[in-house]
Design a protein around this motif. Structure first.
Motif, short mmCIF file in Angstrom:
data_model
loop_
_atom_site.label_atom_id
_atom_site.label_comp_id
_atom_site.label_asym_id
_atom_site.label_seq_id
_atom_site.Cartn_x
_atom_site.Cartn_y
_atom_site.Cartn_z
N ARG A 24 38.58 25.78 49.41
CA ARG A 24 39.57 26.84 49.57
C ARG A 24 39.94 27.47 48.22
N VAL A 25 40.00 26.65 47.20
CA VAL A 25 40.26 27.17 45.85
C VAL A 25 39.12 28.08 45.42
N ALA A 26 37.89 27.63 45.67
CA ALA A 26 36.71 28.41 45.26
C ALA A 26 36.66 29.75 45.98
N VAL A 27 36.96 29.76 47.27
CA VAL A 27 36.93 31.01 48.02
C VAL A 27 37.97 31.98 47.49
N ARG A 28 39.17 31.46 47.19
CA ARG A 28 40.21 32.33 46.64
C ARG A 28 39.80 32.90 45.29
N LEU A 29 39.21 32.05 44.45
CA LEU A 29 38.77 32.52 43.13
C LEU A 29 37.63 33.52 43.26
N SER A 30 36.70 33.26 44.17
CA SER A 30 35.57 34.17 44.34
C SER A 30 36.03 35.52 44.87
N GLN A 31 37.05 35.52 45.70
CA GLN A 31 37.59 36.78 46.21
C GLN A 31 38.26 37.57 45.09
N GLU A 32 38.83 36.85 44.13
CA GLU A 32 39.46 37.52 42.99
C GLU A 32 38.44 38.23 42.12
N ARG A 33 37.17 37.80 42.21
CA ARG A 33 36.13 38.45 41.41
C ARG A 33 35.80 39.83 41.93
N LEU A 34 36.11 40.08 43.22
CA LEU A 34 35.70 41.33 43.86
C LEU A 34 36.76 42.40 43.66
N PRO A 35 36.35 43.65 43.48
CA PRO A 35 37.33 44.73 43.33
C PRO A 35 38.18 44.86 44.59
N LEU A 36 39.47 44.99 44.42
CA LEU A 36 40.37 45.15 45.55
C LEU A 36 40.75 46.61 45.71
N THR A 37 40.79 47.07 46.94
CA THR A 37 41.19 48.45 47.19
C THR A 37 42.71 48.51 47.34
N VAL A 38 43.34 49.27 46.49
CA VAL A 38 44.79 49.36 46.48
C VAL A 38 45.20 50.75 46.97
N LYS A 39 46.07 50.78 47.97
CA LYS A 39 46.52 52.06 48.51
C LYS A 39 47.43 52.77 47.52
N SER A 40 47.14 54.01 47.30
CA SER A 40 47.95 54.81 46.38
C SER A 40 49.14 55.40 47.14
N LYS A 41 50.25 55.59 46.43
CA LYS A 41 51.44 56.18 47.05
C LYS A 41 51.20 57.64 47.40
N SER A 42 50.33 58.28 46.66
CA SER A 42 50.01 59.67 46.96
C SER A 42 49.03 59.75 48.11
N LYS A 43 48.72 60.94 48.56
CA LYS A 43 47.82 61.13 49.69
C LYS A 43 46.35 61.07 49.27
N SER A 44 46.11 60.88 47.99
CA SER A 44 44.73 60.81 47.52
C SER A 44 44.07 59.52 47.98
N LYS A 45 42.77 59.43 47.79
CA LYS A 45 42.02 58.26 48.23
C LYS A 45 42.48 56.99 47.51
N SER A 46 42.33 55.88 48.20
CA SER A 46 42.68 54.59 47.61
C SER A 46 41.76 54.30 46.43
N LYS A 47 42.32 53.69 45.40
CA LYS A 47 41.55 53.39 44.21
C LYS A 47 41.27 51.89 44.12
N PRO A 48 40.05 51.54 43.71
CA PRO A 48 39.76 50.10 43.57
C PRO A 48 40.49 49.51 42.37
N LYS A 49 41.06 48.36 42.57
CA LYS A 49 41.73 47.66 41.49
C LYS A 49 40.69 46.96 40.62
N PRO A 50 40.79 47.05 39.31
CA PRO A 50 39.78 46.41 38.44
C PRO A 50 39.70 44.91 38.70
#
Length: 273
Positions: A24-50
């Motif tokens: 479970r620790v490994a899966v959480r860490l491995s997921q942290e390696r992947l870019p996360l899509t963060v919803k922007s407050k504006s109406k523009s497209k969501s931007k991937p989090k580094p």
């Protein structure tokens, strides 16, 4: 972690039920390696989090209790005794008995007697640090109670489900239908997709482990040894090390040095491929 720091190489290890947690620790860490899509407050497209500076390189699971722990030799006995005690005396549990026994030992049994008893049970060849650690455990009623209470919970939580939702992506997936049956296994081609893709995984089983059902071990090996990034070994393993042939579930009691040696060899082996 520091924003400007170089990716940190992370090696995750787990033994026994700790291996179940390490998944479970490994899966959480491995997921942290992947870019996360963060919803922007504006109406523009969501931007991937580094991606954070995490480089999960290696997961080692040693004498792991990953599935069906209640079907193991010790698991069956624990379940039987637990059920017997609770049915015979409502409100009584193995954890309560362990607590009371520990209180009696700590208050009534001299340390010299405890040492003799432990040496008699575990063998005269047992190392002194193991004896001392066992004495400390026996004289802590709270820890004894916690151990038995957690053991009972493990019998329920570590069940026959190969990939529950909290470790989704740990095991490589296969295309086509799959089954949890121990006798009917899918032989379709493997897919390397998933959050653990690229992470080296080493799993070592004892030849005779009282906390791991031979059928469950065989099922895991048959299902998941097809991946290039995964190595499953039993007993002497691929290196045919005689020193590991008789290693038991609690390898740290008598084989800590030998296992430190094989662990370092496995890390170096995976670093080279």
């Amino acid at each position: 972690m520091c924003k400007n720091a170089k990716n940190r190489a992370i090696y995750v290890f787990g033994h026994s039920v700790g291996a179940w947690i390490a998944q479970r620790v490994a899966v959480r860490l491995s997921q942290e390696r992947l870019p996360l899509t963060v919803k922007s407050k504006s109406k523009s497209k969501s931007k991937p989090k580094p991606k954070p500076n995490i480089d999960l390189k290696f997961v080692g699971l040693i004498t792991p209790t990953l599935i069906d722990i209640a079907k193991s030799e010790k698991g069956e006995k624990l379940c039987w005794w637990s059920s017997k005690i609770e049915k015979s005396v409502p409100g009584l549990s193995m954890a309560n008995i362990a607590f009371t026994t520990s209180k009696f030992v700590s208050s009534c049994v001299p340390l010299s007697w405890q040492k003799r008893l432990i040496t008699w049970v575990m063998g005269r060849d047992i190392k002194n640090h193991v004896v001392q650690a066992t004495i400390k455990l026996l004289n802590r009623p709270d820890i004894c109670h916690q151990c038995l209470r957690m053991a009972k919970e493990e019998m329920i939580r570590i069940n026959s489900e190969f990939e529950p939702k909290d470790i989704e992506g740990f095991w490589p997936s296969k295309s086509g239908p799959q089954t949890d049956s121990e006798t009917e296994l899918d032989s379709s081609p493997a897919s390397t997709t998933g959050s653990m893709n690229g992470v080296k995984i080493w799993i070592w089983f004892a030849s005779n482990d009282h906390w791991v059902s031979p059928a469950s071990r065989a099922n895991l090996i048959e299902r998941y040894t097809f991946m290039d990034n995964m190595l499953m070994e039993v007993g002497k393993g691929a290196m045919n090390m005689e020193s590991l042939a008789d290693v038991e579930h609690s390898f740290c009691v008598r084989k800590s040095e030998e296992f430190a040696d094989i662990t370092s060899k496995r890390i170096l082996f995976f670093d080279q491929i």
